[in-house]
Scaffold this active site. Sequence first.
Site, mmCIF file in Angstrom:
data_model
loop_
_atom_site.group_PDB
_atom_site.id
_atom_site.type_symbol
_atom_site.label_atom_id
_atom_site.label_comp_id
_atom_site.label_asym_id
_atom_site.label_seq_id
_atom_site.Cartn_x
_atom_site.Cartn_y
_atom_site.Cartn_z
ATOM 1 N N ALA A 121 0.809 -1.211 0.000
ATOM 2 C CA ALA A 121 0.000 0.000 0.000
ATOM 3 C C ALA A 121 0.850 1.273 0.000
ATOM 4 O O ALA A 121 0.376 2.334 0.393
ATOM 5 C CB ALA A 121 -0.925 -0.013 1.212
ATOM 6 N N ASN A 189 2.145 -2.483 7.971
ATOM 7 C CA ASN A 189 3.143 -3.286 7.259
ATOM 8 C C ASN A 189 3.987 -2.378 6.381
ATOM 9 O O ASN A 189 5.167 -2.621 6.167
ATOM 10 C CB ASN A 189 2.438 -4.304 6.351
ATOM 11 C CG ASN A 189 1.965 -5.499 7.134
ATOM 12 O OD1 ASN A 189 2.758 -6.341 7.506
ATOM 13 N ND2 ASN A 189 0.686 -5.546 7.411
ATOM 14 N N HIS A 219 -0.781 7.909 3.595
ATOM 15 C CA HIS A 219 0.590 7.830 4.106
ATOM 16 C C HIS A 219 1.399 8.967 3.462
ATOM 17 O O HIS A 219 1.361 9.137 2.244
ATOM 18 C CB HIS A 219 1.254 6.505 3.718
ATOM 19 C CG HIS A 219 0.483 5.285 4.152
ATOM 20 N ND1 HIS A 219 0.400 4.868 5.459
ATOM 21 C CD2 HIS A 219 -0.218 4.385 3.438
ATOM 22 C CE1 HIS A 219 -0.313 3.753 5.528
ATOM 23 N NE2 HIS A 219 -0.716 3.449 4.316
HETATM 24 N N1 LIG Z 1 2.074 -4.168 3.118
HETATM 25 C C1 LIG Z 1 0.868 -3.733 2.868
HETATM 26 O O1 LIG Z 1 0.711 -2.765 2.148
HETATM 27 C C2 LIG Z 1 -0.327 -4.392 3.451
HETATM 28 C C3 LIG Z 1 -0.219 -5.614 4.079
HETATM 29 N N2 LIG Z 1 -1.312 -6.244 4.578
HETATM 30 C C4 LIG Z 1 -1.123 -7.561 5.218
HETATM 31 O O2 LIG Z 1 -1.826 -8.538 4.477
HETATM 32 C C5 LIG Z 1 -2.551 -9.378 5.359
HETATM 33 C C6 LIG Z 1 -3.837 -9.860 4.698
HETATM 34 O O3 LIG Z 1 -4.694 -8.762 4.503
HETATM 35 P P1 LIG Z 1 -6.226 -8.965 4.093
HETATM 36 O O4 LIG Z 1 -6.323 -9.825 2.901
HETATM 37 O O5 LIG Z 1 -6.823 -7.617 4.037
HETATM 38 O O6 LIG Z 1 -6.778 -9.765 5.380
HETATM 39 P P2 LIG Z 1 -8.060 -10.712 5.486
HETATM 40 O O7 LIG Z 1 -8.349 -10.809 6.929
HETATM 41 O O8 LIG Z 1 -9.126 -10.257 4.553
HETATM 42 O O9 LIG Z 1 -7.536 -12.122 4.947
HETATM 43 C C7 LIG Z 1 -6.613 -12.918 5.636
HETATM 44 C C8 LIG Z 1 -6.884 -14.360 5.240
HETATM 45 O O10 LIG Z 1 -5.873 -15.202 5.813
HETATM 46 C C9 LIG Z 1 -6.507 -16.393 6.250
HETATM 47 N N3 LIG Z 1 -5.692 -17.077 7.259
HETATM 48 C C10 LIG Z 1 -5.774 -17.013 8.610
HETATM 49 N N4 LIG Z 1 -4.880 -17.855 9.173
HETATM 50 C C11 LIG Z 1 -4.228 -18.457 8.155
HETATM 51 C C12 LIG Z 1 -3.218 -19.441 8.085
HETATM 52 N N5 LIG Z 1 -2.683 -19.964 9.181
HETATM 53 N N6 LIG Z 1 -2.787 -19.861 6.867
HETATM 54 C C13 LIG Z 1 -3.316 -19.341 5.743
HETATM 55 N N7 LIG Z 1 -4.286 -18.404 5.755
HETATM 56 C C14 LIG Z 1 -4.733 -17.963 6.941
HETATM 57 C C15 LIG Z 1 -7.853 -15.958 6.764
HETATM 58 O O11 LIG Z 1 -8.753 -17.063 6.769
HETATM 59 C C16 LIG Z 1 -8.236 -14.886 5.733
HETATM 60 O O12 LIG Z 1 -8.916 -15.463 4.649
HETATM 61 C C17 LIG Z 1 -2.806 -8.508 6.608
HETATM 62 O O13 LIG Z 1 -2.873 -9.317 7.755
HETATM 63 C C18 LIG Z 1 -1.636 -7.594 6.642
HETATM 64 O O14 LIG Z 1 -0.637 -8.159 7.478
HETATM 65 C C19 LIG Z 1 -2.559 -5.693 4.454
HETATM 66 C C20 LIG Z 1 -2.721 -4.471 3.860
HETATM 67 C C21 LIG Z 1 -1.620 -3.711 3.310
HETATM 68 O O1 LIG Z 2 -2.798 1.793 3.700
HETATM 69 C C1 LIG Z 2 -3.282 0.667 3.622
HETATM 70 O O2 LIG Z 2 -4.181 0.420 2.833
HETATM 71 C C2 LIG Z 2 -2.806 -0.494 4.466
HETATM 72 C C3 LIG Z 2 -1.651 -0.213 5.316
HETATM 73 O O3 LIG Z 2 -1.336 0.893 5.673
HETATM 74 C C4 LIG Z 2 -0.862 -1.344 5.762
HETATM 75 O O4 LIG Z 2 -1.380 -2.447 5.930
HETATM 76 O O5 LIG Z 2 0.314 -1.168 5.976
#
Ligand SMILES: NC(=O)C1=CN([C@@H]2O[C@H](COP(=O)(O)OP(=O)(O)OC[C@H]3O[C@@H](n4cnc5c(N)ncnc54)[C@H](O)[C@@H]3O)[C@@H](O)[C@H]2O)C=CC1
Ligand SMILES: O=C([O-])CC(=O)C(=O)O
Length: 268
Positions: A121, A189, A219
């Site tokens: 993001a 993250n 951000h």
């Molecule tokens: N770097 C970035 O820009 C961003 C990073 N993220 C990261 O991405 C991750 C996922 O985000 P979303 O898809 O929005 O979350 P979400 O909650 O919609 O999806 C997470 C999925 O992981 C599954 N899960 C739970 N435990 C698990 C396991 N042990 N093994 C495999 N799958 C498992 C859940 O059932 C769910 O379907 C967040 O937790 C966050 O850490 C999210 C947004 C931005």
């Molecule tokens: O900005 C976003 O959409 C998510 C975000 O900051 C992150 O997960 O680091």
Amino acid sequence: MVLRVGIAGYGTIGAAVGRALDAGMEGLTLTAVTSGDAAKARTRMAELKAQVPVVDAATLAELCDIIVECAPTAAFADIALPALARGRTLVTVSGAALLQRPDIIDAAGAHGGRIILATGALLGFDAVRAAAEGTIHSVTMVTRKPPTSLTKAKEVVERGLDLLSLTEPLKLFDGSAREGAARFPANVNVAAALGLAGIGPDRTQLQIWADPSVTRNCHRIVVDADSARLVLEIENVPTVENPGTGRITALSLVAAVRGLTSAFRVGS
Ligand SMILES: NC(=O)C1=CN([C@@H]2O[C@H](COP(=O)(O)OP(=O)(O)OC[C@H]3O[C@@H](n4cnc5c(N)ncnc54)[C@H](O)[C@@H]3O)[C@@H](O)[C@H]2O)C=CC1
Ligand SMILES: O=C([O-])CC(=O)C(=O)O
């Protein structure tokens, strides 16, 4: 040669990556998925043309050349370690998890695996990495999110904060990116990744605000270096399913995965 792709975590981000692979990506084929909730993943995958199995993390590592990791921070090691032990490529946006488990980066090196931390993001990592080849004096990041994007954050829940009744911005955190990522792992993250791209998570300064005047996950980053001054701003449209996650995050993963096999790639 067609590379087999596995998705770990079939939630908001994972399903968007699944749809993009299903629509067709040169040299890549969706092969399997792992999820915290197999039944939910199967329901979500019903929309895909290609039906693939829901397997455990060890089987995913066995079946796939590339693992796209989009699971919660707590699940990161269980997904990453078997994949890297087999020398696979892990494409992830879990910067916060990588800060908690730097040994996983060593595991990649030890077994010929590779970790690609996609920009997620955020923006401008090519410039931040280039600046880091010279001298960066400081990196500061200010995150402002609508209260609805932060209500599920563990620290907000634990402190019992009622963000939805805010009438003015509330500063939730002011400190290093390392500490901020540890305290708000699902929400910054991006700060962890910025720290890893630039001068490290301890010297990268971060503020997190719950701001009722914004409707997007915003951000603003200032990098002061001997080569350039970077002022980077991004306003992410929150996803409906998970407002803390901006829509661009999944697209960043899709672009990173597509770039693995494309004959022409723009940007580093
Ligand atoms: N770097 C970035 O820009 C961003 C990073 N993220 C990261 O991405 C991750 C996922 O985000 P979303 O898809 O929005 O979350 P979400 O909650 O919609 O999806 C997470 C999925 O992981 C599954 N899960 C739970 N435990 C698990 C396991 N042990 N093994 C495999 N799958 C498992 C859940 O059932 C769910 O379907 C967040 O937790 C966050 O850490 C999210 C947004 C931005
Ligand atoms: O900005 C976003 O959409 C998510 C975000 O900051 C992150 O997960 O680091």
